[in-house]
Design an enzyme around this catalytic site. Structure first.
Site, PDB file in Angstrom:
ATOM      1  N   CYS A  76       0.830  -1.204   0.000  1.00 10.83           N
ATOM      2  CA  CYS A  76       0.000   0.000   0.000  1.00 10.83           C
ATOM      3  C   CYS A  76       0.870   1.263   0.000  1.00 10.83           C
ATOM      4  CB  CYS A  76      -0.913   0.002   1.226  1.00 10.83           C
ATOM      5  SG  CYS A  76      -1.845   1.544   1.405  1.00 10.83           S
ATOM      6  N   LYS A  85     -11.019  -7.849   6.284  1.00 11.71           N
ATOM      7  CA  LYS A  85     -10.456  -7.234   7.489  1.00 11.71           C
ATOM      8  C   LYS A  85     -11.022  -7.853   8.771  1.00 11.71           C
ATOM      9  CE  LYS A  85     -10.568  -2.892   4.933  1.00 11.71           C
ATOM     10  NZ  LYS A  85     -11.697  -3.017   4.014  1.00 11.71           N
ATOM     11  N   VAL A 137      -5.544   1.375   5.868  1.00 10.65           N
ATOM     12  CA  VAL A 137      -4.217   1.541   6.463  1.00 10.65           C
ATOM     13  C   VAL A 137      -3.601   2.792   5.822  1.00 10.65           C
ATOM     14  CG1 VAL A 137      -3.880  -0.900   6.952  1.00 10.65           C
ATOM     15  CG2 VAL A 137      -3.175  -0.032   4.728  1.00 10.65           C
ATOM     16  N   GLU A 141      -5.097   7.807   8.808  1.00 13.24           N
ATOM     17  CA  GLU A 141      -4.952   8.675   7.629  1.00 13.24           C
ATOM     18  C   GLU A 141      -3.468   9.022   7.468  1.00 13.24           C
ATOM     19  OE1 GLU A 141      -7.324   9.513   5.226  1.00 13.24           O
ATOM     20  OE2 GLU A 141      -8.500   8.077   6.356  1.00 13.24           O
ATOM     21  N   SER A 142      -2.915   8.715   6.296  1.00 13.10           N
ATOM     22  CA  SER A 142      -1.455   8.801   6.132  1.00 13.10           C
ATOM     23  C   SER A 142      -0.853  10.177   6.433  1.00 13.10           C
ATOM     24  CB  SER A 142      -1.023   8.272   4.759  1.00 13.10           C
ATOM     25  OG  SER A 142      -1.582   9.020   3.710  1.00 13.10           O
TER      26      SER A 142
END
Length: 240
Positions: A31, A58, A71, A84-85
Site C-alpha cells: 500500500c 479485514k 491503512v 490517515e497517512s
C-alpha cells in the site's frame, strides 16, 4: 522491529498490547499510503512493530481501530489510535525527536501541504491507467494527462533549483509523494516522465535515501502483487 509479514484477516485474533517503547503500525506491504508512514518511521529511526492487514477481509477488531477500514493506522502503548497517512506522518514528526521533516516556517509548511493537495489529484491515474489497460482500453489520453501533471512538478523543481521539493535535504513532501514514483516503472508509466528531467533526477536521488531503501519492496515482488491486483484478486501475501 517485529513484523507480522502475513496479513491478518477476518477471524484472526487481535494482537496483544503495543510493547512499551515502541509504536505499532497497521499496514499492508504494497500500500503506497501505508508506505508513507513506514518512510517516516525509518527516516526518524522510530522503534515500531508492524501488523499487516488483509484489506479485502479485514478483522472486526481492526475496524474498531479505524472505522474506514484503511491503512495506515498507528497505535501507541497507551492505546491511542491515529489514522490517515498525512495525519500519521505529521504525528510522528511532532512527537518523536530527531531531524524535523516538516518545515518550521508556516509558509513553507503551507506550501508543502498545498503541493500534497495537488499530488492527491494525480494519484488516481496510477490505478485507472493500469486497470483500463488490463481491460484493453485506449489509455493514451489519460497517459497524456498524467504526463502534463507530472510536468507541473518538474517545473516546481526547476524553479526551486534544489535537489528536493523542500530544499537540498529530503523533507516530508518528498516522502509523501515518493511511493507512487517507486511504482511508476512497475505500472508501465515511466515514459510519462520522459519530458521531466528534473523530476527524473529527483527520483534517482530519492532512491539513494536510507529510509526509501529501508521501506521499499523489491521490484519483482511488487510487480507480481500488482498483477494479482489488476486481475481483481489481490494477493496481499504475494512473495512470502
Amino acid at each position: 522491529m517485529a513484523t507480522s509479514a502475513k496479513c491478518l484477516s477476518q477471524g484472526s485474533p487481535a494482537p496483544g498490547p503495543v510493547p512499551k517503547g515502541k509504536i505499532r503500525l497497521y499496514s499492508m506491504r504494497f500500500c503506497p499510503f501505508a508506505q508513507r508512514t513506514r518512510l517516516i518511521l525509518h527516516a526518524k529511526g522510530i522503534k515500531h512493530d508492524t501488523i499487516n492487514i488483509n484489506l479485502k477481509d479485514k478483522p472486526d477488531w481492526f475496524l474498531e481501530k479505524n472505522p474506514f477500514g484503511l491503512v495506515p493506522v498507528l497505535e501507541t502503548p497507551a492505546g491511542q489510535v491515529i489514522y490517515e497517512s498525512p495525519i500519521t506522518c505529521e504525528y510522528l514528526d511532532e512527537v518523536y525527536p530527531g531531524r524535523k521533516l516538516i518545515p518550521s516556517d508556516p509558509y513553507e509548511k503551507a506550501q508543502q501541504k498545498m503541493l500534497l493537495e495537488h499530488f492527491s489529484k494525480l494519484t488516481p491515474y496510477f490505478y485507472k491507467i493500469p486497470m483500463a489497460q488490463k481491460n484493453g482500453e485506449d489509455t493514451s489520453e489519460m497517459e497524456g494527462e498524467l504526463k502534463l501533471k507530472l510536468g507541473k512538478f518538474n517545473e516546481i523543481l526547476s524553479k526551486k533549483k534544489s535537489k528536493f521539493f523542500g530544499g537540498d535535504a529530503v523533507s516530508m513532501i518528498d516522502y509523501m509523494i515518493w511511493p507512487w514514483f517507486e511504482r511508476i516503472e512497475i505500472l508501465s508509466l515511466k515514459h510519462c516522465l520522459d519530458s521531466s528531467p528534473e523530476l527524473t533526477s529527483w527520483t534517482e536521488r530519492m532512491m539513494e535515501d536510507p529510509a526509501v531503501k529501508a521501506a521499499s519492496t523489491d521490484t519483482e515482488t511488487c510487480r507480481g502483487f500488482y498483477k494479482t491486483y489488476t486481475e481483481g484478486k489481490p494477493n496481499y501475501d504475494y512473495g512470502l
